[in-house]
Enzyme design. Structure first.
Site, PDB file in Angstrom:
ATOM      1  N   HIS A   1      93.797  38.993  67.423  1.00 36.30           N
ATOM      2  CA  HIS A   1      92.720  38.160  66.888  1.00 36.30           C
ATOM      3  C   HIS A   1      91.878  38.957  65.900  1.00 36.30           C
ATOM      4  CE1 HIS A   1      89.425  35.260  66.700  1.00 36.30           C
ATOM      5  NE2 HIS A   1      90.205  34.410  67.337  1.00 36.30           N
ATOM      6  N   HIS A   2      91.535  38.311  64.786  1.00 39.03           N
ATOM      7  CA  HIS A   2      90.778  38.996  63.728  1.00 39.03           C
ATOM      8  C   HIS A   2      89.362  39.372  64.169  1.00 39.03           C
ATOM      9  CE1 HIS A   2      91.851  40.277  59.782  1.00 39.03           C
ATOM     10  NE2 HIS A   2      92.684  39.263  59.575  1.00 39.03           N
ATOM     11  N   ALA A   3      88.864  38.780  65.222  1.00 41.75           N
ATOM     12  CA  ALA A   3      87.539  39.153  65.715  1.00 41.75           C
ATOM     13  C   ALA A   3      87.553  40.550  66.331  1.00 41.75           C
ATOM     14  CB  ALA A   3      87.047  38.139  66.747  1.00 41.75           C
TER      15      ALA A   3
END
Length: 473
Positions: free
Chosen positions: A137-139
């Site tokens: 996930h890019h978070a």
């Protein structure tokens, strides 16, 4: 309960994520089994399923709090049946079959009630090969952070064995117990130093914003581009959850030869080639805008010694020359624009760049949070990433990593993402698209290869790979 704060730029990925636009990405690795080990994939699957030690951020789960925070889970709290999957391809097990499977897997969002990752071990590739698709996930991590993760998880030694899986290693390397630093160990900066640093950052950011506003928006200087200057196109409609993934490969020597012949940067050659491919594709469907498509180009600002968690990115905007028929003229237009963007950001330090990026992206992030993407003129027509990968061959328990790709993120208003990942002597290009918006998008990958050949011909440049093929035949 142990929690970890989420920086604002990382938390933004959680807010912009929508049901039809999940914010996860690759990498996708093509692997070759070691000779003489016919049960290698099954043995690896068994070993990985039993390996239940988790390093950050693989043991981070969203905490139930008003302010975004990660909750650190104990190893026993993670469900391996969810996080690790063993799949197989139907015969004949080629790249087309793998692309179909990865398209389906990439379409499924990650479960926010669990740590935001999954790993797929995919057997059945022809030629004694298999694949690993690690959904992140890019978070929690960006493309360069993922590249560093791969460098830590794999080795250049083909004889190495008993290696730990990615979730046990993490971007920071071998898992260690968290130790809070003693504030006395590091001298505190003086108040005058803090004020001076802050003033410099404010001055750098304000100067860059003033230049961008004056040249890109007011004077409409066509060498410097900014958000919302690209035309509305078929690439910029609302998207569905369904994905298509296609691949292309170039010999790195070919890109370098064309760049040398054109007295240009390798990345500019790549952008111009992408522009040529998109021009052909859109002309074929009578959908080519009068103005050039504009690419949003992530720029890595992560220091070499950074541990790789979170996002450390700025962004540049450049036309792809889709309004220009001549390949060489298109390359020159791309060159002028990227050079202007580099000059604009070259005088800013990392903190100033992050502040500048947050301000420039604020309207786009607001639009994404409010789920308005695809209704108005886009901030950019597509995202084009260039990730520098390892320069040496990598192995895992003797299995060779042959190619590295990066299925990526789409948003409402951006139905196509193109990610280039360099690896040893080649560049691996991945095309992530919305299946319901871009018909026959695999043609873009084919046209990209043909456009590189066309540009080389216009520059009177012989491609090294073509010479090598001719010698072998």
């Amino acid at each position: 309960m142990t929690t970890v704060p989420i920086p604002a730029m990382d938390a933004a990925w959680l807010y912009v994520e929508k049901k039809a636009a999940p914010a996860h990405f690759g990498p996708l690795l093509f692997m070759r089994c070691p000779e003489g080990e016919p049960d290698f994939v099954q043995t690896l699957s068994t070993h990985w399923r039993r390996h239940r030690q988790f390093a950050p951020p693989f043991n981070y789960c969203l905490a139930d709090s008003l302010v975004p925070r990660w909750q650190v889970l104990a190893d026993s709290e993670l469900d391996m049946e969810y996080h690790f999957r063993h799949s197989a391809l139907p015969a004949p097990g080629g790249e087309q079959e793998l692309g179909i499977l990865v398209s389906r897997l990439h379409s499924q969002p990650l479960d926010r009630s669990r740590p935001l990752w999954q790993c797929y071990l995919i057997e059945g590739l022809a030629g004694n090969r298999f694949a690993i698709y690690l959904k992140l996930h890019h978070a929690q991590i960006d493309g360069m952070g993922a590249a560093k993760l791969m460098a830590r998880c794999f080795t250049t030694d083909p004889a190495a064995r008993n290696m730990a899986p990615p979730w046990s290693v993490g971007p920071r390397g071998a898992r260690t117990e968290s130790v809070k630093p003693n504030p006395r160990d590091k001298p505190r900066p003086k108040l005058t130093e803090l004020l001076g640093s802050g003033a410099r950052q404010v001055n750098q950011v304000s100067t860059a914003l003033r230049t961008l506003s004056l040249q890109a928006y007011l004077k409409r200087k066509h060498d410097l581009y900014a958000p919302y200057q690209g035309p509305k196109s078929v690439l910029n409609a609302r998207i569905s959850l369904h994905r298509r993934y296609a691949t292309q490969r170039f010999a790195l020597a070919d890109l370098k030869a064309v760049a040398k012949a054109g007295d240009a940067k390798v990345n500019d050659v790549f952008l111009a080639v992408i522009g040529g491919a998109l021009r052909r594709y859109l002309l074929e469907f009578a959908l080519l805008p009068r103005l050039s498509l504009v690419g949003q180009i992530p720029v890595n600002i992560r220091p070499a010694d950074d541990d790789g968690l979170g996002n450390a990115l700025s962004f540049a905007y450049a036309p792809l020359g889709t309004d220009i028929a001549d390949p060489v003229e298109r390359l020159r237009a791309v060159e002028r624009s990227t050079a202007s963007s580099k000059v604009l950001q070259s005088h800013m330090g990392r903190d100033a760049l992050q502040a500048y990026t947050a301000i420039v992206l604020a309207p786009y992030i607001t639009e994404a949070v409010l789920n308005l993407g695809g209704h108005f003129r886009p901030a950019a027509n597509l995202v084009i990433s260039n990730i520098q990968g390892p320069d040496k061959w990598l192995y895992f328990n003797g299995a060779k990593v042959e190619h590295i790709y990066g299925p990526s993120v789409l948003f409402h208003g951006q139905a196509l993402n193109i990610t280039l990942a360099s690896y040893v002597d080649e560049v691996n290009i991945g095309f992530t698209a919305c299946r319901d918006r871009l018909p026959s998008m695999q043609k873009i990958a084919v046209y990209t290869g043909e456009e590189l050949t066309l540009l080389a011909r216009q520059l009177k440049c012989s491609l090294p790979s073509a010479k090598e093929k001719a010698t072998k035949s």
